[in-house]
Design a protein around this motif. Structure first.
Motif, PDB file in Angstrom:
ATOM      1  N   ILE A  23       0.880  -1.175   0.000  1.00  0.00           N
ATOM      2  CA  ILE A  23       0.000   0.000   0.000  1.00  0.00           C
ATOM      3  C   ILE A  23       0.919   1.227   0.000  1.00  0.00           C
ATOM      4  N   PRO A  24       0.681   2.164  -0.926  1.00  0.00           N
ATOM      5  CA  PRO A  24       1.612   3.294  -1.061  1.00  0.00           C
ATOM      6  C   PRO A  24       1.687   4.226   0.147  1.00  0.00           C
ATOM      7  N   SER A  25       2.766   4.996   0.175  1.00  0.00           N
ATOM      8  CA  SER A  25       3.018   6.058   1.175  1.00  0.00           C
ATOM      9  C   SER A  25       3.194   5.534   2.592  1.00  0.00           C
ATOM     10  N   ARG A  26       3.531   4.266   2.722  1.00  0.00           N
ATOM     11  CA  ARG A  26       3.736   3.708   4.061  1.00  0.00           C
ATOM     12  C   ARG A  26       5.162   3.173   4.196  1.00  0.00           C
ATOM     13  N   THR A  27       5.541   2.874   5.436  1.00  0.00           N
ATOM     14  CA  THR A  27       6.884   2.339   5.702  1.00  0.00           C
ATOM     15  C   THR A  27       6.791   0.874   6.127  1.00  0.00           C
TER      16      THR A  27
END
Ligand SMILES: Nc1ncnc2c1ncn2[C@@H]1O[C@H](COP(=O)(O)OP(=O)(O)O)[C@@H](O)[C@H]1O
Ligand SMILES: [Mg+2]
Length: 229
Positions: free
Chosen positions: A19-23
């Motif tokens: 899932i984008p924009s996560r670490t």
């Protein structure tokens, strides 16, 4: 929307990717393939025309580039490298050797921030985060540092992998949105490698340990096979 890791088999285990924009955290012993996995993830972004950043905290950048070349993974120009390894320009340990015995992560943080502003990357790797822990005076300070870092990366909407060679759970396990483990088993003197997704917030995923191999072209995960059958 999903961010494909570019690693064959792992994207299937992740139901399409991250899932984008996560670490996310990639854990495993030395030599299990964390750097290789990281570079494959960045190369996949570069292949799609994205800007990406690789922060190396342990291995000198030129060695990483050379090792990847041996595997057929050629680091391209849109992979921007920040060399914060002990011998690198942005080493967090340089002050420690020369002046005040205290590692300095400020220089690294501001270098990363200006690079984020300059090139607006979609993917970032910090390899390994363990060095930041060594550089922190206390567990509390380490937690603060890692939180500040994750917030910064989130502000720029980047999908980030941080790697760790610490087997036990630490602050990083709780802060990240997902954990991928690279495991090695010694079976009668033979090394057997397995990959497991331990946690993945907001997504269905395959939690079975699947075998993987490191070979020319990088890591390949045999996602239809099980290691324990
Ligand atoms: N050409 C190759 N063929 C097979 N395995 C390789 C090759 N090159 C490197 N490796 C494997 O990759 C490992 C190093 O991967 P790396 O990503 O640097 O590990 P880590 O970052 O987790 O310490 C080595 O231990 C070796 O087993
Ligand atoms: Mg490594």
């Amino acid at each position: 929307m999903r961010i494909p890791t570019g690693i064959r088999g792992l994207d299937e285990m992740l139901k399409g990717g991250l899932i984008p924009s996560r670490t996310y955290l990639v854990k495993g012993n030395a030599g299990c393939g964390k750097t290789i996995l990281s570079i494959q993830f960045l190369l996949e972004g570069a292949r799609r025309g994205e800007n990406v950043i690789y922060v190396t905290l342990e291995e000198p950048a030129d060695e990483v580039i050379e090792n990847m070349h041996f595997l057929g993974l050629d680091v391209t120009d849109n992979i921007h490298i920040i060399d914060a390894s002990p011998t690198g320009d942005l080493s967090i340990f340089s002050d420690m050797f020369f002046e005040n015995l205290v590692p300095d992560v400020q220089g690294l943080k501001s270098a990363l921030e200006s690079k984020l502003e300059e090139i607006r990357p979609t993917r970032v790797v910090i390899d390994p985060i363990t060095m930041l822990e060594i550089a922190s005076k206390s567990e509390v300070e380490y937690r603060r540092e890692i939180l500040i870092l994750c917030k910064l990366l989130r502000k720029f909407n980047v999908t980030t992998l941080i790697t760790s060679q610490k087997p036990e759970e630490g602050a990083e396990d709780f802060i990240v949105s997902g954990v991928i483990e690279l495991l090695t088993y010694d079976v009668k003197g033979r090394v057997i490698r397995g990959i497991r997704i331990k946690k993945m917030r907001g997504s269905d995923f395959d939690s079975t340990v699947r075998p993987y191999k490191i070979k020319r072209g990088g890591i390949e995960v045999y996602w239809t096979e099980s290691l324990f059958e």
